[in-house]
Design a protein around this motif. Structure first.
Motif, PDB file in Angstrom:
ATOM      1  N   TYR A 117     -75.179 -65.101 -26.417  1.00 38.87           N
ATOM      2  CA  TYR A 117     -76.312 -64.238 -26.112  1.00 38.87           C
ATOM      3  C   TYR A 117     -75.923 -63.219 -25.045  1.00 38.87           C
ATOM      4  N   LEU A 118     -76.505 -62.034 -25.157  1.00 40.48           N
ATOM      5  CA  LEU A 118     -76.406 -61.003 -24.130  1.00 40.48           C
ATOM      6  C   LEU A 118     -77.726 -61.002 -23.393  1.00 40.48           C
ATOM      7  N   LEU A 119     -77.669 -61.275 -22.104  1.00 46.73           N
ATOM      8  CA  LEU A 119     -78.893 -61.392 -21.305  1.00 46.73           C
ATOM      9  C   LEU A 119     -78.949 -60.290 -20.260  1.00 46.73           C
TER      10      LEU A 119
ATOM     11  N   ARG B 117     -79.210 -62.338 -29.302  1.00 49.06           N
ATOM     12  CA  ARG B 117     -78.056 -63.087 -29.823  1.00 49.06           C
ATOM     13  C   ARG B 117     -77.012 -62.094 -30.329  1.00 49.06           C
ATOM     14  N   ILE B 118     -75.762 -62.277 -29.897  1.00 51.03           N
ATOM     15  CA  ILE B 118     -74.697 -61.387 -30.353  1.00 51.03           C
ATOM     16  C   ILE B 118     -73.749 -62.066 -31.343  1.00 51.03           C
ATOM     17  N   LEU B 119     -73.685 -63.396 -31.305  1.00 50.84           N
ATOM     18  CA  LEU B 119     -72.896 -64.156 -32.281  1.00 50.84           C
ATOM     19  C   LEU B 119     -73.655 -65.415 -32.658  1.00 50.84           C
ATOM     20  N   ASP B 120     -73.699 -65.704 -33.954  1.00 52.65           N
ATOM     21  CA  ASP B 120     -74.323 -66.944 -34.394  1.00 52.65           C
ATOM     22  C   ASP B 120     -73.232 -67.972 -34.744  1.00 52.65           C
ATOM     23  N   HIS B 121     -73.652 -69.138 -35.174  1.00 55.52           N
ATOM     24  CA  HIS B 121     -72.739 -70.243 -35.471  1.00 55.52           C
ATOM     25  C   HIS B 121     -71.642 -69.820 -36.451  1.00 55.52           C
ATOM     26  N   HIS B 122     -72.037 -69.216 -37.540  1.00 54.58           N
ATOM     27  CA  HIS B 122     -71.089 -68.789 -38.577  1.00 54.58           C
ATOM     28  C   HIS B 122     -70.108 -67.748 -38.028  1.00 54.58           C
TER      29      HIS B 122
ATOM     30  N   GLU C 136     -75.672 -57.144 -16.926  1.00 51.42           N
ATOM     31  CA  GLU C 136     -75.849 -57.975 -18.113  1.00 51.42           C
ATOM     32  C   GLU C 136     -74.945 -59.206 -18.021  1.00 51.42           C
ATOM     33  N   HIS C 137     -75.360 -60.258 -18.682  1.00 48.61           N
ATOM     34  CA  HIS C 137     -74.610 -61.508 -18.678  1.00 48.61           C
ATOM     35  C   HIS C 137     -74.437 -61.997 -20.106  1.00 48.61           C
ATOM     36  N   ILE C 138     -73.378 -62.730 -20.317  1.00 49.52           N
ATOM     37  CA  ILE C 138     -73.127 -63.371 -21.606  1.00 49.52           C
ATOM     38  C   ILE C 138     -73.288 -64.870 -21.406  1.00 49.52           C
ATOM     39  N   ARG C 139     -74.019 -65.500 -22.276  1.00 45.31           N
ATOM     40  CA  ARG C 139     -74.170 -66.950 -22.249  1.00 45.31           C
ATOM     41  C   ARG C 139     -73.738 -67.477 -23.617  1.00 45.31           C
ATOM     42  N   VAL C 140     -72.743 -68.339 -23.605  1.00 42.39           N
ATOM     43  CA  VAL C 140     -72.272 -68.966 -24.833  1.00 42.39           C
ATOM     44  C   VAL C 140     -72.805 -70.386 -24.841  1.00 42.39           C
ATOM     45  N   VAL C 141     -73.515 -70.733 -25.895  1.00 46.48           N
ATOM     46  CA  VAL C 141     -74.096 -72.069 -26.058  1.00 46.48           C
ATOM     47  C   VAL C 141     -73.338 -72.751 -27.187  1.00 46.48           C
TER      48      VAL C 141
END
Length: 169
Positions: free
Chosen positions: A167-169, A8-13, A153-158
């Motif tokens: 997330y960095l995958l 995880r690279i960024l959380d909700h906050h 690498e891929h970025i997935r934003v949920v």
């Protein structure tokens, strides 16, 4: 795909903080405008545009309008690009295209053509995460988080109701 705390690279906050900062930057660059259009790329880009609009309405007197842009991201030339509400004219209107991740720039490049015919006053780009792997001449005017990644690498934003993470995958 496995989403874990380790990737995880960024959380909700943190995402909320990035959106708030981006809203202030957008307002600073557009404070003389009467109206501002945020055009979000379906699906995450539109959700981010909604969040930016909410913040902008709280901090500024701008009349913020929302549009949703839907296109086939891997084959944009073989499918129609749909903008809702439908465009008639954006003459003398500032427009900000919004997407979650700027990777190659392909999605935004194909989206730009739909707005160029509408005589916008200016056209800017806001993205939550910029990966810096652009293959098209696209750069973000507003970026929440800038991250150098490898091509593998891929970025997935949920962005779901109770889970906002990147997330960095």
């Amino acid at each position: 795909m496995v989403f874990t705390l380790e990737n995880r690279i960024l959380d909700h906050h943190q995402i909320l903080q990035k959106i708030k900062r981006m809203a202030f930057e957008i307002y600073e660059q557009n404070f003389e405008e009467k109206q501002l259009v945020l055009a979000g790329i379906h699906e995450n880009g539109y959700f981010l545009a909604e969040l930016l609009a909410k913040e902008l309405r709280e901090i500024s007197p701008l009349d913020v309008q929302l549009m949703e842009v839907t296109l086939h991201k891997t084959e944009p030339l073989t499918h129609d690009i749909v903008i809702s509400p439908a465009l008639s004219s954006l003459q003398d209107t500032a427009v900000v295209l919004v997407d979650d991740v700027l990777n190659t720039g392909k999605t935004l490049a194909y989206t730009l053509r739909e707005f160029l015919d509408k005589d916008c006053k200016k056209l800017e780009i806001a993205t939550l995460i910029n990966r810096h792997h652009t293959l098209y001449p696209i750069s973000a005017t507003y970026t929440g988080y800038s991250l150098a990644t490898t091509l593998r690498e891929h970025i997935r934003v949920v962005l779901k109701e109770n889970e906002w993470n990147a997330y960095l995958l």
